[in-house]
Design a protein around this motif. Structure first.
Motif, PDB file in Angstrom:
ATOM      1  N   LEU A   1       7.763  71.593  17.985  1.00 51.36           N
ATOM      2  CA  LEU A   1       6.307  71.756  17.932  1.00 51.36           C
ATOM      3  C   LEU A   1       5.716  71.882  19.326  1.00 51.36           C
ATOM      4  O   LEU A   1       4.787  72.668  19.548  1.00 51.36           O
ATOM      5  N   ARG A   2       6.239  71.122  20.273  1.00 49.17           N
ATOM      6  CA  ARG A   2       5.697  71.176  21.629  1.00 49.17           C
ATOM      7  C   ARG A   2       5.815  72.571  22.203  1.00 49.17           C
ATOM      8  O   ARG A   2       4.869  73.087  22.808  1.00 49.17           O
TER       9      ARG A   2
ATOM     10  N   HIS B   1       3.260  74.896  20.285  1.00 45.50           N
ATOM     11  CA  HIS B   1       1.864  74.533  20.549  1.00 45.50           C
ATOM     12  C   HIS B   1       1.495  74.729  22.016  1.00 45.50           C
ATOM     13  O   HIS B   1       0.325  74.986  22.325  1.00 45.50           O
TER      14      HIS B   1
ATOM     15  N   ASN C   1       0.675  78.598  21.789  1.00 42.35           N
ATOM     16  CA  ASN C   1      -0.303  79.036  20.790  1.00 42.35           C
ATOM     17  C   ASN C   1      -1.599  78.250  20.807  1.00 42.35           C
ATOM     18  O   ASN C   1      -2.661  78.794  20.457  1.00 42.35           O
ATOM     19  N   VAL C   2      -1.531  76.993  21.195  1.00 48.14           N
ATOM     20  CA  VAL C   2      -2.730  76.147  21.178  1.00 48.14           C
ATOM     21  C   VAL C   2      -3.221  75.858  22.593  1.00 48.14           C
ATOM     22  O   VAL C   2      -4.329  76.236  22.974  1.00 48.14           O
TER      23      VAL C   2
ATOM     24  N   SER D   1       1.192  75.130  11.809  1.00 49.44           N
ATOM     25  CA  SER D   1       0.293  74.088  12.317  1.00 49.44           C
ATOM     26  C   SER D   1      -0.417  74.542  13.584  1.00 49.44           C
ATOM     27  O   SER D   1      -1.583  74.198  13.821  1.00 49.44           O
ATOM     28  N   SER D   2       0.260  75.364  14.399  1.00 48.72           N
ATOM     29  CA  SER D   2      -0.386  75.858  15.621  1.00 48.72           C
ATOM     30  C   SER D   2      -1.534  76.805  15.285  1.00 48.72           C
ATOM     31  O   SER D   2      -2.581  76.784  15.938  1.00 48.72           O
TER      32      SER D   2
ATOM     33  N   ALA E   1      -4.522  74.969  14.079  1.00 49.85           N
ATOM     34  CA  ALA E   1      -5.247  74.447  15.239  1.00 49.85           C
ATOM     35  C   ALA E   1      -6.095  75.537  15.891  1.00 49.85           C
ATOM     36  O   ALA E   1      -7.230  75.286  16.318  1.00 49.85           O
TER      37      ALA E   1
END
Length: 254
Positions: A122-123, A126, A129-130, A182-183, A186
């Motif tokens: 995830l890191r 994200h 993308n985030v 999830s990204s 967000a």
């Protein structure tokens, strides 16, 4: 904030811009040396905008910009120094920015099940993308606010739609993607929050849909169709919608 459907897509361009008119609106597209980003640059150039083609790889960006007639801009959205330098270059060269298309993104490991995906997976996703979107938006906000009709387009995904991913009839509900989905969820929330904070700007999210790019292994619609929503939103004026999530057919559920 409005919920208007995006304007009709502009006609397919047959020419490209090769000069940089001092009176033209200025756009910047991230992750633009290939795929959706490159096609977005091509379409905006054809619409008469002066476009920065931003790319993490400086040489690939230079080649792509030269082929299209855009301005090359080295920009690694995961690096604070790179983002700061890019914003300073745009400020120095043109002094303002009218359109920012936050297109750069990564998909992450597609061969890992939800059970296998960990925090590091995830890191990585994200971070680009985030956090990358936040870095770029934050750095270019002062330039966007000098425009009489500043626009931000955040390229999201139907995979970030809670409505679609929870609908068993929707394609997005059948694709497990913990990190990427999830990204993009967000990104949708960032879009709404930025739109509320900066009411003089038009800030919207778009869904290209499943489009044939390297990231999808060539699956999906033609890339010229995939950029329609982003291009339409990039070309809206000061009276256009804000805080919306749309694809080429209209509103997408958050």
């Amino acid at each position: 904030m409005t919920t208007a459907t995006p304007p009709p897509s502009p006609p397919e361009p047959t020419t490209r811009a090769t000069d940089h008119s001092p009176g033209a609106r200025v756009a910047l597209v991230t992750g633009a040396n290939k795929g959706l980003g490159r096609e977005t640059v091509r379409r905006l150039l054809a619409a008469g905008l002066d476009v920065y083609l931003a790319s993490r790889d400086a040489e690939r960006g230079r080649v792509a910009a030269g082929e299209l007639g855009a301005r090359a801009l080295q920009l690694d959205i995961t690096d604070d120094a790179s983002v700061t330098a890019a914003a300073e270059q745009v400020r120095r060269e043109v002094g303002h920015l009218d359109v920012l298309v936050n297109n750069a993104a990564v998909v992450g490991a597609l061969d890992r099940t939800t059970e296998q995906v960990d925090a590091e997976d995830l890191r990585v996703v994200h971070e680009t993308n985030v956090l990358g979107l936040v870095r770029v938006t934050h750095a270019f906000l002062p330039l966007l606010q000098t425009s009489p009709a500043g626009v931000v387009v955040n390229v999201s995904s139907g995979m970030g739609s809670l409505g679609r991913t929870s609908d068993p009839t929707a394609m997005e509900s059948r694709w497990p993607s913990l990190a990427y989905a999830s990204s993009k969820a967000a990104v949708n929330m960032l879009t709404v929050q930025y739109a509320k904070a900066f009411p003089t700007l038009r800030i919207n999210a778009v869904d290209p849909g499943l489009t044939a790019t390297d990231a999808t292994g060539g699956m999906g619609k033609d890339i010229t169709e995939g950029v329609q929503a982003a291009v339409a939103m990039a070309l809206i004026g000061a009276d256009g919608p804000t805080a919306t999530f749309t694809d080429s057919d209209g509103p997408v559920p958050w």
